[in-house]
Design an enzyme around this catalytic site. Structure first.
Site, PDB file in Angstrom:
ATOM      1  CE  LYS A   1       3.408  60.603   7.857  1.00 28.09           C
ATOM      2  NZ  LYS A   1       2.926  61.975   7.707  1.00 28.09           N
TER       3      LYS A   1
ATOM      4  CB  THR B   1      -6.683  60.384  12.867  1.00 26.68           C
ATOM      5  OG1 THR B   1      -5.475  61.144  12.814  1.00 26.68           O
ATOM      6  CG2 THR B   1      -6.528  59.149  12.025  1.00 26.68           C
TER       7      THR B   1
ATOM      8  CG  ASP C   1       1.604  62.772   4.456  1.00 28.48           C
ATOM      9  OD1 ASP C   1       0.549  62.882   3.812  1.00 28.48           O
ATOM     10  OD2 ASP C   1       1.670  62.920   5.693  1.00 28.48           O
TER      11      ASP C   1
ATOM     12  CE  LYS D   1      -2.396  64.157   5.461  1.00 25.56           C
ATOM     13  NZ  LYS D   1      -1.012  64.224   5.956  1.00 25.56           N
TER      14      LYS D   1
ATOM     15  NE  ARG E   1       3.923  62.491  18.079  1.00 27.25           N
ATOM     16  CZ  ARG E   1       2.763  63.105  18.314  1.00 27.25           C
ATOM     17  NH1 ARG E   1       2.733  64.141  19.121  1.00 27.25           N
ATOM     18  NH2 ARG E   1       1.660  62.699  17.737  1.00 27.25           N
TER      19      ARG E   1
ATOM     20  CG  ASP F   1      -4.991  73.422  -6.412  1.00 29.41           C
ATOM     21  OD1 ASP F   1      -5.834  73.978  -7.151  1.00 29.41           O
ATOM     22  OD2 ASP F   1      -4.080  74.034  -5.826  1.00 29.41           O
TER      23      ASP F   1
HETATM   24  O1  LIG Z   1      -1.537  61.559   6.618  1.00 27.86           O
HETATM   25  C1  LIG Z   1      -1.019  61.258   7.702  1.00 27.86           C
HETATM   26  O2  LIG Z   1       0.067  60.710   7.735  1.00 27.86           O
HETATM   27  C2  LIG Z   1      -1.827  61.453   8.912  1.00 27.86           C
HETATM   28  C3  LIG Z   1      -3.198  61.433   8.720  1.00 27.86           C
HETATM   29  C4  LIG Z   1      -4.051  61.440   9.839  1.00 27.86           C
HETATM   30  O3  LIG Z   1      -5.280  61.376   9.685  1.00 27.86           O
HETATM   31  N1  LIG Z   1      -3.489  61.463  11.092  1.00 27.86           N
HETATM   32  C5  LIG Z   1      -2.117  61.505  11.305  1.00 27.86           C
HETATM   33  O4  LIG Z   1      -1.667  61.473  12.459  1.00 27.86           O
HETATM   34  N2  LIG Z   1      -1.283  61.555  10.204  1.00 27.86           N
HETATM   35  C6  LIG Z   1       0.191  61.667  10.364  1.00 27.86           C
HETATM   36  O5  LIG Z   1       0.708  60.485  10.964  1.00 27.86           O
HETATM   37  C7  LIG Z   1       1.874  60.813  11.747  1.00 27.86           C
HETATM   38  C8  LIG Z   1       1.631  60.285  13.125  1.00 27.86           C
HETATM   39  O6  LIG Z   1       2.747  60.532  13.950  1.00 27.86           O
HETATM   40  P1  LIG Z   1       2.800  60.056  15.473  1.00 27.86           P
HETATM   41  O7  LIG Z   1       1.512  60.497  16.131  1.00 27.86           O
HETATM   42  O8  LIG Z   1       4.019  60.732  16.029  1.00 27.86           O
HETATM   43  O9  LIG Z   1       2.909  58.541  15.430  1.00 27.86           O
HETATM   44  C9  LIG Z   1       2.057  62.322  11.670  1.00 27.86           C
HETATM   45  O10 LIG Z   1       3.022  62.591  10.647  1.00 27.86           O
HETATM   46  C10 LIG Z   1       0.680  62.828  11.230  1.00 27.86           C
HETATM   47  O11 LIG Z   1       0.787  64.008  10.480  1.00 27.86           O
END
Ligand SMILES: O=C(O)c1cc(=O)[nH]c(=O)n1[C@@H]1O[C@H](COP(=O)(O)O)[C@@H](O)[C@H]1O
Length: 231
Positions: A33, A120, A60, A62, A211, A65
């Site tokens: 991603k 989230t 990703d 998002k 992570r 517009d």
């Molecule tokens: O769209 C996303 O990927 C996303 C949406 C959301 O509501 N919450 C969220 O954590 N993310 C993404 O999901 C990934 C989570 O990464 P880790 O928390 O490192 O596992 C990050 O790239 C966030 O930007």
């Protein structure tokens, strides 16, 4: 769940560090991603570098517009040959329909198109401040139903919402869930987390994991351990 249902979130500000990590992973065991930070820094060339290494890419960005602008942005994503891309469901029905329509000429080469419901990171209080006076969970359902009405392939949501969405919207409607943490992994800034087996059990189709894999001493071993927990 297929072997490639784990989407590794590449959140790096250094291209070489990102590619060093990618070169330790296996394109048969995950997809990647790429979000706003890396795409803004390194652009389409970075996506090409991942494709050259045989990885499928979820772009990703998002998009949110006016319909015409989003349709063009989604077309540009399709021209890059990405596997999946996304828009914000809050952009509305017409915007999502325009995005979907823009992909029709690509036939079975079109990227999967999903919509973000409620991030989230947003609480009920945060929603109130932008004029949404229903609990996040209710708003997620409303936006997911709108996304399905617009003909998109699925939504990004929390795994905590997966069970209800899956039963309401059917098994073909894809659920892509961030906030996934294997047992014992550091929560970091994520609040509402689930383990990979819990998320799959709840109905997630794609697990977004950053992570716990990218910061592991041995990223491939971390990825394999997640696969083992799911088998
Ligand atoms: O769209 C996303 O990927 C996303 C949406 C959301 O509501 N919450 C969220 O954590 N993310 C993404 O999901 C990934 C989570 O990464 P880790 O928390 O490192 O596992 C990050 O790239 C966030 O930007």
């Amino acid at each position: 769940m297929s072997n490639k249902s784990i989407l590794v979130a590449l959140d790096f500000d250094d291209k070489h560090a990102a590619l060093q990590l990618v070169d330790q992973l296996d394109p048969r065991m995950c997809r990647l991603k790429v979000g706003k930070e890396m795409f803004t820094l390194f652009g389409p060339e970075f996506i090409k570098a991942l494709h050259e290494r045989d990885f499928d890419v979820f772009l990703d960005l998002k998009f949110h517009d006016i319909p015409n602008t989003v349709a063009k942005a989604v077309t540009a994503a399709a021209d890059l040959g990405v596997w999946m891309t996304n828009v914000h469901a809050s952009g509305g029905l017409a915007m999502m329909q325009a995005a979907k329509k823009a992909l029709v000429p690509y036939g079975d080469k079109a990227p999967i198109l999903i919509a973000v419901t409620v991030l989230t990171s947003m609480s009920d209080e945060d929603l109130k401040l932008i004029g949404i006076n229903v609990p996040a969970f209710e708003h997620v359902q409303r936006l997911a139903e709108l996304t399905q009405l617009a003909g998109l392939d699925g939504v990004v949501c929390s795994a905590h919402e997966a069970k209800v969405l899956k039963s309401k919207l059917g098994k073909e409607f894809k659920l892509c869930t961030p906030g996934i943490r294997p047992v014992g992994a550091d929560k970091g800034d994520q609040h509402r987390i689930m383990t990979p087996p819990q998320a799959v059990e709840a109905g997630s189709d794609y697990l977004v994991i950053g992570r716990p894999i990218t910061k592991a001493d041995d990223p491939l071993a971390a990825l394999k351990a997640i696969h083992e927990s799911l088998s």
